[in-house]
Design a protein around this motif. Structure first.
Motif, PDB file in Angstrom:
ATOM      1  N   LYS A 275      33.955  18.901  46.463  1.00 55.38           N
ATOM      2  CA  LYS A 275      34.032  17.504  47.110  1.00 55.38           C
ATOM      3  C   LYS A 275      32.771  16.778  46.389  1.00 55.38           C
ATOM      4  O   LYS A 275      31.454  17.274  46.324  1.00 55.38           O
ATOM      5  N   VAL A 276      32.771  15.493  46.611  1.00 57.83           N
ATOM      6  CA  VAL A 276      31.609  14.707  45.882  1.00 57.83           C
ATOM      7  C   VAL A 276      30.574  14.752  47.073  1.00 57.83           C
ATOM      8  O   VAL A 276      30.959  14.489  48.358  1.00 57.83           O
ATOM      9  N   GLY A 277      29.432  15.348  46.774  1.00 59.02           N
ATOM     10  CA  GLY A 277      28.434  15.431  47.864  1.00 59.02           C
ATOM     11  C   GLY A 277      27.949  16.513  48.361  1.00 59.02           C
ATOM     12  O   GLY A 277      27.334  16.994  49.155  1.00 59.02           O
ATOM     13  N   SER A 278      29.065  17.717  47.940  1.00 60.09           N
ATOM     14  CA  SER A 278      28.908  19.227  48.360  1.00 60.09           C
ATOM     15  C   SER A 278      28.870  20.064  46.995  1.00 60.09           C
ATOM     16  O   SER A 278      29.659  19.620  46.240  1.00 60.09           O
ATOM     17  N   SER A 279      27.970  20.908  47.675  1.00 59.87           N
ATOM     18  CA  SER A 279      28.121  22.122  46.387  1.00 59.87           C
ATOM     19  C   SER A 279      28.797  23.063  46.722  1.00 59.87           C
ATOM     20  O   SER A 279      29.265  24.225  46.105  1.00 59.87           O
ATOM     21  N   ARG A 280      29.696  22.951  48.042  1.00 59.46           N
ATOM     22  CA  ARG A 280      30.415  24.334  48.214  1.00 59.46           C
ATOM     23  C   ARG A 280      31.810  24.097  47.772  1.00 59.46           C
ATOM     24  O   ARG A 280      32.675  23.281  48.097  1.00 59.46           O
ATOM     25  N   PRO A 281      32.255  25.295  47.183  1.00 51.29           N
ATOM     26  CA  PRO A 281      33.665  25.154  46.679  1.00 51.29           C
ATOM     27  C   PRO A 281      34.633  25.326  47.702  1.00 51.29           C
ATOM     28  O   PRO A 281      34.548  25.925  48.705  1.00 51.29           O
ATOM     29  N   VAL A 282      35.986  24.483  47.496  1.00 49.30           N
ATOM     30  CA  VAL A 282      36.864  24.603  48.542  1.00 49.30           C
ATOM     31  C   VAL A 282      38.215  25.124  47.715  1.00 49.30           C
ATOM     32  O   VAL A 282      38.637  24.583  46.694  1.00 49.30           O
ATOM     33  N   ARG A 283      38.903  26.278  48.239  1.00 50.40           N
ATOM     34  CA  ARG A 283      39.827  26.690  47.404  1.00 50.40           C
ATOM     35  C   ARG A 283      41.176  25.957  47.688  1.00 50.40           C
ATOM     36  O   ARG A 283      41.403  25.531  48.850  1.00 50.40           O
ATOM     37  N   VAL A 284      41.926  25.799  46.734  1.00 52.32           N
ATOM     38  CA  VAL A 284      43.118  25.010  46.876  1.00 52.32           C
ATOM     39  C   VAL A 284      44.628  25.590  46.516  1.00 52.32           C
ATOM     40  O   VAL A 284      44.398  26.394  45.679  1.00 52.32           O
ATOM     41  N   ASP A 285      45.468  25.388  47.219  1.00 50.65           N
ATOM     42  CA  ASP A 285      46.845  26.001  46.845  1.00 50.65           C
ATOM     43  C   ASP A 285      47.848  24.895  46.674  1.00 50.65           C
ATOM     44  O   ASP A 285      48.211  24.605  47.697  1.00 50.65           O
ATOM     45  N   ILE A 286      48.194  24.905  45.486  1.00 54.20           N
ATOM     46  CA  ILE A 286      49.137  23.572  45.287  1.00 54.20           C
ATOM     47  C   ILE A 286      50.117  24.312  44.082  1.00 54.20           C
ATOM     48  O   ILE A 286      50.032  25.090  43.157  1.00 54.20           O
ATOM     49  N   ARG A 287      51.339  23.408  43.898  1.00 54.07           N
ATOM     50  CA  ARG A 287      52.092  23.506  42.882  1.00 54.07           C
ATOM     51  C   ARG A 287      52.134  22.300  41.985  1.00 54.07           C
ATOM     52  O   ARG A 287      52.001  21.155  42.779  1.00 54.07           O
ATOM     53  N   LEU A 288      51.394  22.351  40.741  1.00 50.99           N
ATOM     54  CA  LEU A 288      51.356  21.129  40.055  1.00 50.99           C
ATOM     55  C   LEU A 288      52.356  20.787  39.057  1.00 50.99           C
ATOM     56  O   LEU A 288      53.084  21.596  38.284  1.00 50.99           O
ATOM     57  N   ILE A 289      52.960  19.376  39.266  1.00 54.92           N
ATOM     58  CA  ILE A 289      53.740  18.972  38.453  1.00 54.92           C
ATOM     59  C   ILE A 289      53.378  17.817  37.683  1.00 54.92           C
ATOM     60  O   ILE A 289      52.705  16.693  38.367  1.00 54.92           O
ATOM     61  N   CYS A 290      53.528  17.656  36.451  1.00 52.29           N
ATOM     62  CA  CYS A 290      52.959  16.371  35.709  1.00 52.29           C
ATOM     63  C   CYS A 290      54.090  15.552  34.918  1.00 52.29           C
ATOM     64  O   CYS A 290      55.034  16.340  34.662  1.00 52.29           O
ATOM     65  N   ALA A 291      53.692  14.562  34.663  1.00 49.26           N
ATOM     66  CA  ALA A 291      54.810  13.586  33.920  1.00 49.26           C
ATOM     67  C   ALA A 291      54.233  12.708  32.857  1.00 49.26           C
ATOM     68  O   ALA A 291      53.048  12.232  33.220  1.00 49.26           O
ATOM     69  N   THR A 292      54.997  12.407  31.952  1.00 42.29           N
ATOM     70  CA  THR A 292      54.410  11.586  30.870  1.00 42.29           C
ATOM     71  C   THR A 292      55.605  10.717  30.218  1.00 42.29           C
ATOM     72  O   THR A 292      56.553  11.203  29.987  1.00 42.29           O
TER      73      THR A 292
END
Length: 452
Positions: A275-292
């Motif tokens: 996050k902006v302003g934080s040095s602590r990593p945050v783990r995320v669990d997402i399914r990523l779909i992109c389109a173009t």
């Protein structure tokens, strides 16, 4: 009839039913045989009285009737069909062709007029054109349109391939790249993949990459903590966190800036964000779909898109067909949008004339399904009558008969151009074109033959 057999084609897929009415037994038997050879179901009789009895007992898609018969004429049969059987098409055949007869037949309701003698090719082509027109009308004016697979309307083979890929992608956690022109429904497909998988109960977060200002990329994607910058009066979650456990859909990924691409690649690779302003990593669990709607390999060659990011997002590729390649799906969509916006108005939706449907089917649709929906909505909202005609369409779908004025060409060349323009304006209906030109169908056929 001349033995000019048409090229071999597949039998009529829907086994359309045709009634042939002619007091000359040999003529009706020849027509019946030729059409049955093409896969149609054909019944035949020798009088209007017999035809009326058959029509009362059996539904037919098309009635082919001679014009001159004892006791009752073909025009009387045309009037009956037009009044009592509006979903049945009718074609006049006659050995006594005149312009007056053609005009009278068209006025009575027979849009199709074939002069004897005609070849088997001419018969089959005319019948197939009529059946195709009838199929367009039925698709565009069916009952309430049922959504197809995954809530997406589409019965064409290109869309069936898309549905199969959705099913396969839904059962995995792999990243997906959806490619297609603007307006083809990329977000619909992304949502279908999400709801076809195990993450269906978690959030689906849609992000348009072109809508994020450059200076807010990190804050929008990853969030910020309170006091991280001027105006950050409270901590905020970014899109990655909002989609936690679910799906993050990045639309128009081809327009992402170099800075955004770099930040996305790092988050995808490490599955963590800062996050902006934080040095602590945050783990995320997402399914990523992109389109173009862009050609990403071409952008890579031009140095505008990162090759390493491309391979990260393109594990499963789903190309979406443009509307012009989806065949009769267009008519299913017309019916769907027509019914939807009719319901919104609280009144029966207007119908579309056959010529209007033909022009919609022939149009290129650069804006795809989105353009079609906008057009149908406008036509339904502004309709003053019960039927939408070609004159209600925008100029791009109403080609005029304007011809280039050149004085260095022969009269025959100008005549050829004019005939082509008239034919195009009536959907290649030679009977209607002949009536506009003031000649009979045989003369038109002779002119077309001379012009190649």
């Amino acid at each position: 009839m001349a033995a000019d057999r048409p090229a071999e084609t597949a039998p009529a897929p829907d086994r359309s039913r045709i009634l042939v009415v002619d007091d000359a037994a040999d003529a009706r038997e020849v027509i019946q045989t030729q059409l049955e050879d093409r896969g149609f179901r054909v019944a035949a009789c020798g009088s209007v009285e017999e035809a009326l009895a058959l029509l009362a007992a059996t539904p037919f898609d098309l009635v082919i009737t001679d014009l001159r018969m004892p006791r009752a004429s073909g025009l009387e049969l045309v009037r009956h069909v037009r009044t009592a059987l509006p979903d049945t098409e009718i074609m006049i055949i006659t050995g006594y062709p005149t312009i007056e007869g053609a005009v009278e037949a068209v006025k009575t309701g027979a849009e199709h007029y074939l002069a004897k003698p005609f070849t088997e090719r001419e018969l089959v082509e005319a019948v197939e054109a009529i059946i195709a027109k009838l199929a367009r009308r039925r698709l565009a004016h069916a009952g309430p349109a049922a959504d197809g697979a995954h809530g997406i309307i589409g019965a064409s083979e290109p869309m069936q391939r898309v549905f199969r890929l959705i099913d396969r992608a839904g059962g995995t956690a792999a990243t997906v790249l959806i490619e297609g022109e603007s307006g083809t429904g990329k977000e619909l497909v992304a949502r279908a993949i999400h709801y076809a998988g195990e993450r269906r109960g978690a959030p689906f977060v849609s992000v348009n990459c072109t809508a994020i200002p450059e200076h807010l990329i990190e804050s929008e994607l990853f969030g910020h903590i309170q006091g991280a910058f001027t105006g950050a009066v409270a901590s905020r979650r970014g899109f990655f966190e909002m989609a936690g456990g679910g799906t993050l859909f990045l639309d128009e990924i081809g327009d992402a800036s170099p800075a955004m691409q770099a930040k996305l690649l790092r988050a995808i690779q490490e599955k963590t964000i800062h996050k902006v302003g934080s040095s602590r990593p945050v783990r995320v669990d997402i399914r990523l779909i992109c389109a173009t709607n862009k050609d990403l390999p071409q952008l890579i060659d031009r140095g505008l898109f990162r090759e390493d990011l491309y391979y990260r997002i393109n594990v499963i590729d789903i190309p979406l067909p443009p509307l012009r390649e989806r065949g009769d799906d267009l008519l299913l969509l017309v019916n769907h949008f027509r019914a939807r916006y009719g319901r919104d108005l609280g009144r029966p939706a207007p119908s579309f004339s056959d010529e209007t449907l033909r022009r919609l089917a022939a149009y290129h649709w650069p804006g795809n399904v989105r353009e079609l929906e906008n057009l149908v909505q406008r036509l339904v909202l502004l309709a003053e009558g019960e039927r939408i005609e070609p004159t209600d369409l925008p100029a791009t779908l109403r080609p005029a008969l304007d011809l280039p004025r050149r004085l260095d060409r022969s009269l025959a060349e100008h005549e050829a151009d004019y005939i082509r323009a008239v034919l195009a304006s009536v959907g290649n209906n030679k009977t209607r074109a002949a009536a506009i030109l003031g000649i009979d169908r045989k003369t038109l056929r002779d002119k077309l033959g001379r012009q190649g």
